[in-house]
Scaffold this active site. Structure first.
Site, PDB file in Angstrom:
ATOM      1  N   HIS A 152      -9.985   6.075  14.861  1.00 44.10           N
ATOM      2  CA  HIS A 152      -9.651   7.500  14.915  1.00 44.10           C
ATOM      3  C   HIS A 152     -10.778   8.322  14.283  1.00 44.10           C
ATOM      4  CE1 HIS A 152      -5.871   5.274  15.104  1.00 44.10           C
ATOM      5  NE2 HIS A 152      -5.329   6.318  15.706  1.00 44.10           N
ATOM      6  N   ASP A 182      -1.685  17.757  10.516  1.00 40.66           N
ATOM      7  CA  ASP A 182      -0.512  18.344  11.157  1.00 40.66           C
ATOM      8  C   ASP A 182       0.620  17.335  11.312  1.00 40.66           C
ATOM      9  OD1 ASP A 182      -1.522  21.064  11.777  1.00 40.66           O
ATOM     10  OD2 ASP A 182      -2.990  19.980  12.965  1.00 40.66           O
ATOM     11  N   HIS A 215      -9.029  12.355  18.691  1.00 35.05           N
ATOM     12  CA  HIS A 215      -8.122  11.819  17.672  1.00 35.05           C
ATOM     13  C   HIS A 215      -8.195  10.303  17.547  1.00 35.05           C
ATOM     14  CE1 HIS A 215      -4.489  11.127  15.294  1.00 35.05           C
ATOM     15  NE2 HIS A 215      -4.180  10.193  16.176  1.00 35.05           N
ATOM     16  N   GLU A 261      16.855  10.522   0.696  1.00 32.83           N
ATOM     17  CA  GLU A 261      16.655   9.083   0.536  1.00 32.83           C
ATOM     18  C   GLU A 261      15.250   8.627   0.913  1.00 32.83           C
ATOM     19  OE1 GLU A 261      21.051   9.770   1.295  1.00 32.83           O
ATOM     20  OE2 GLU A 261      19.171  10.427   2.234  1.00 32.83           O
ATOM     21  N   HIS A 321      30.393   4.994   6.738  1.00 37.49           N
ATOM     22  CA  HIS A 321      29.945   4.659   5.387  1.00 37.49           C
ATOM     23  C   HIS A 321      30.044   3.164   5.079  1.00 37.49           C
ATOM     24  CE1 HIS A 321      29.747   8.901   4.828  1.00 37.49           C
ATOM     25  NE2 HIS A 321      29.579   8.837   3.530  1.00 37.49           N
TER      26      HIS A 321
END
Length: 660
Positions: free
Chosen positions: A27, A157, A263, A412, A474
Site C-alpha cells: 500500500h 479516513d 492505495h 465493548e 443474552h
C-alpha cells in the site's frame, strides 16, 4: 535542488515505493502522502531513543493505518532501530522477514502495536494514554515527572469510519487525555474511490463534540505548519488533540497521486521512475539513499539520547528521595509478582456454600488487589453484574486518574482495544469485563491480544442458558467455541471457588497468553474433588476404582451435573470417571502421558456435558461418544426450568451414557 530535509522526507517515500514494488504487493498511498507528517513528528517532536526502544518514558507512536507499514519500517530503518537493515526492507512482505505486510508487535523492534484492522490502533492509543495518565498520577512528585510522555497515533479516513474510533475517542475526551495526539491523514480517498460516496460528515465537529482540541494543517507537506500544530496540541493541558493533516494519497507519483489506485497496489516500475524524477531523487537505483541523508538521520538519532540520559539521572535522584516509590515502581514492573499467590492458602480456599463463580471471582479480585498494586480494570458498564469492582482503590476519571477502577461505558470493542493498549504500555496488569454473550463485540480485539501475545484478562459472566429470564439474546451458545478456536488464547470455565482461583492465577501469571474467565450467574455447589490441578486444564475430579466403563467430561456449572449423573450410574453398578475440563487450551498444552492418564484411549464411551454448543468436543468424545449440549438458541424463563427443558438433568446425562 532539494534541501537535506526534503530529501530526508523523500527517502521515506522512495524506500516505501521500492519495497512495495519489489514485493509486488502493498500500500504505497499512505507512506507517500503522510511522509512529511511522520518525519516532522519523529525528527523534531517525538521523545524516543532508537538505541533503547524499551525506554519507559518514551513517547509512543502507533500506525493505526497498518496497511501503510512501509512508512513505519522506513522510519525505523532510517533512525537505526534494532539494526533494521536495507535488506530487511527488500524482504518486505516475504515469509520470515522483519517487515511483514502489517506491523506486528514483538516481531519488529520499534513497533508498539499490531495494527491492520482499521481503527484498532486508535483504541490501543487511548489505552496507552490512559496508562500514562494513571502511572503519572501514582508516581510523579514535584520536580520529578518520571512518567511524562505523549501517545501519537496516525490513521486515515478508514480508521475514522470504523466505529471503534468513535467509541474510543468518546471516552478519551471524557477522561481529558491531554497526552493523546491523533494525526488524521485526511486524503479523502478510500479503496472504492472518493470518500464522498460514503463519508461526508464533518470529522472535526465530531471530534470537538467528543471533547478534543481540533487543529487543521492545510498542506500535508508543510513541515513548519505540521510542527506548529503538534506544539499547539502539546500546549493544551486539558484535552486530547486531533490534528487534521490534508494530504494527497500517493503524493509524488504524477499518474497516481490523489487517486484510489494509489492505495493498495504497487505503483509499477514506470511510475516508480516517474516518482523519483518528480522528487528529484539523485538515483534510479532501487533502495538508494544518499549518504548525507543517512548521516542526517544518524545525527537525529544521536540527539535523541540526551532526553533519556536526563531522565535516568532524574529517576536515580527520585529513587533516593522516595524509596517507597522506588519499591512500588519495582512492584509495578515485576512480572513474577502474581506467582506469590501460589503459597497463599487464603487465595485457594474452597467456598463453604453454593455461590456463583462471578461472585467468587469478585472475591478473588478484591483479595489480590492489594498484593498486585498495578492491577487495573473494569467493565463495559456492568461492574455490579460482572463483580469486577475493586473496593477502596478509587475510580479512574479525568480528576482522579490514580483510581484503578475503569469505567468503559457501553463500549465493548473499544474497551478491549484500550485494555490491550494499557498492557502494551507496560507497568500495568489490566482486565476487562462484560457479559459472555457480548464477547461477540469483544472478539476482534481479543484476537489482537492473542496475536500480540498480550496477556490481557477477560472477565465474561452470565455464561450459559443459566442467564434465565433475559432470554436468548443474552444467553451465549456459540461464544465458547468461538473463543476456544483462537490460537494462543486460554478460555477458563471454572466449576467452583478453587477452580475460579486457578483461573485467576493462570491469567495473572501468564506472560504471553490472554485468558478469558467464563463465569456463572447462578450458584454452583463447591466440588469435593476440585484442586489446583485445574491449572492443567483438565483433571479427574471424581474417579472410580479400576478402569472406568465410561467417562463424563464437563466444565463450569455442568461439573456438578456430571457428578450427580455418576452417582445414578454407580448405583446401577457402572464405573464412571468424571473429568473437569475448565480449560481445553491448557489441557492441550500438557504431555501426552498426562492426557492419556486423564482420558485413556481405551475408554471409548465418553459423554461431554456443557450448556453451550458442542462444537469442539468431538476430539474428546470421539466417534463412539456423545454430547449433552445446546443445539439451538436458548429461551426466556427461570434458569432451573431452562436447564430441565434443554435436557441438562442428571437423569438425562445418565441416560445418554446408557445409550452408548
Amino acid at each position: 535542488m532539494k534541501t537535506l530535509q526534503e530529501n530526508a522526507v523523500n527517502a521515506i517515500r522512495v524506500l516505501s515505493a521500492d519495497a512495495i514494488q519489489k514485493a509486488k504487493s502493498g500500500h504505497p498511498g499512505l507512506p507517500l502522502g503522510a511522509a512529511s507528517a511522520a518525519y516532522e513528528l519523529w525528527a523534531n517532536h517525538m521523545k524516543h531513543n532508537p538505541a533503547d526502544p524499551e525506554w519507559a518514558d518514551r513517547d509512543r507512536f502507533i500506525l493505526s493505518g497498518g496497511h501503510g507499514s512501509m512508512l513505519l519500517y522506513s522510519l525505523l530503518h532510517l533512525f537505526g532501530y534494532g539494526d533494521l537493515s536495507k535488506e530487511d526492507l527488500m524482504n518486505f512482505r516475504q515469509l520470515g522477514s522483519l517487515t511483514p505486510g502489517h506491523p506486528e508487535y514483538r516481531h519488529t523492534v520499534g513497533v508498539e502495536a499490531t495494527t491492520g484492522p482499521l481503527g484498532a490502533g486508535m483504541g490501543m492509543a487511548v489505552g496507552m494514554a490512559m496508562a500514562e495518565k494513571h502511572l503519572a498520577a501514582v508516581f510523579n512528585k514535584e520536580g520529578y515527572p518520571v512518567v511524562d510522555h505523549y501517545t501519537y497515533v496516525l490513521g486515515g479516513d478508514g480508521c475514522m469510519m470504523e466505529g471503534i474510533s468513535s467509541e474510543s475517542f468518546s471516552l478519551a475526551g471524557t477522561l481529558g487525555l491531554n497526552k493523546l495526539i491523533v494525526l488524521y491523514d485526511s486524503n479523502q480517498i478510500s479503496i472504492e474511490g472518493s470518500t464522498d460516496i460514503a463519508f461526508t460528515e464533518n470529522v472535526q465537529m465530531r471530534m470537538e463534540a467528543f471533547g478534543f482540541q481540533t487543529i487543521t494543517v492545510e498542506d500535508g507537506n508543510d513541515l513548519a505548519a505540521i510542527g506548529a500544530a503538534i506544539e499547539e496540541a502539546k500546549a493544551d493541558k486539558t484535552r486530547p488533540s486531533f490534528i487534521t493533516i490534508k494530504t494527497q494519497i500517493g503524493y509524488g507519483c504524477p499518474a497516481k497521486q490523489g487517486k484510489a489506485s494509489a492505495h493498495g497496489e504497487p505503483l509499477g516500475e514506470e511510475n516508480v521512475k516517474a516518482l523519483k524524477e518528480y522528487l528529484e531523487w539523485p538515483s534510479e537505483e532501487p533502495f538508494f539513499v544518499p549518504d548525507e541523508v543517512y548521516d542526517h538521520y544518524r545525527q537525529l538519532a544521536e540527539g535523541k539520547k540526551a532526553a533519556e540520559d536526563q531522565w535516568k539521572q532524574m529517576f536515580e535522584e527520585y529513587c533516593q528521595a522516595y524509596p517507597e516509590k522506588k519499591a512500588l515502581w519495582d512492584a509495578y514492573h515485576d512480572e513474577d509478582l502474581a506467582e506469590k499467590l501460589w503459597d497463599d492458602e487464603t487465595f485457594w480456599k474452597q467456598s463453604e456454600k453454593p455461590e456463583a463463580t462471578r461472585n467468587l471471582s469478585g472475591k478473588v479480585l478484591n483479595m489480590v488487589k492489594d498484593k498486585l498494586p498495578n492491577l487495573i480494570g473494569g467493565s463495559a458498564d456492568l461492574a455490579p453484574s460482572n463483580k469486577t469492582h475493586m473496593n477502596d482503590v478509587g475510580d479512574f476519571s479525568r480528576n482522579t486518574p490514580e483510581g484503578r477502577n475503569l469505567h468503559f461505558g457501553v463500549r465493548e470493542l473499544a474497551m478491549t482495544a484500550i485494555g490491550n493498549g494499557m498492557m502494551l504500555h507496560g507497568g500495568l496488569r489490566a482486565y476487562v469485563a462484560t457479559f459472555f454473550v457480548f464477547s461477540d463485540y469483544v472478539k476482534p480485539m481479543a484476537r489482537l491480544s492473542a496475536l500480540m501475545q498480550v496477556p490481557l484478562t477477560f472477565v465474561l459472566t452470565h455464561d450459559s442458558i443459566g442467564v434465565g429470564e433475559d432470554g436468548p439474546t443474552h444467553e451465549p451458545i456459540e461464544q465458547l467455541a468461538m473463543l476456544r478456536a483462537l490460537p494462543n488464547f486460554h478460555v477458563f470455565r471454572p466449576c467452583d471457588a478453587v477452580e475460579t482461583a486457578a483461573a485467576w492465577y493462570s491469567a495473572l501469571t501468564s506472560r504471553r497468553t490472554p485468558t478469558a474467565l467464563v463465569l456463572t450467574r447462578q450458584n454452583l455447589a463447591p466440588m469435593a474433588g476440585s484442586s489446583r490441578d485445574a491449572l492443567k486444564g483438565g483433571y479427574v475430579i471424581d474417579d472410580c476404582e479400576g478402569t472406568p466403563d465410561a467417562i463424563l467430561i464437563a466444565s463450569g456449572s455442568e461439573v456438578e451435573l456430571a457428578v450427580k449423573a455418576k452417582a445414578i450410574l454407580e448405583a446401577e453398578g457402572r464405573k464412571i470417571r468424571v473429568v473437569s475440563m475448565p480449560c481445553m487450551d491448557l489441557f492441550e498444552e500438557q504431555s501426552a502421558e498426562y492426557k492419556e492418564a486423564v482420558l485413556p484411549k481405551a475408554v471409548r464411551k465418553r459423554v461431554a456435558v456443557e450448556a453451550l454448543s458442542d462444537f469442539g468436543w468431538g476430539k474428546y468424545v470421539g466417534l463412539d461418544g456423545a454430547c449433552v449440549a445446546m443445539t439451538t438458541f436458548g429461551a426466556s424463563g427461570p434458569a432451573a426450568q431452562l436447564f430441565e427443558h434443554f435436557g441438562f438433568t442428571a437423569e438425562h446425562v445418565a441416560e445418554t451414557v446408557r445409550s452408548l
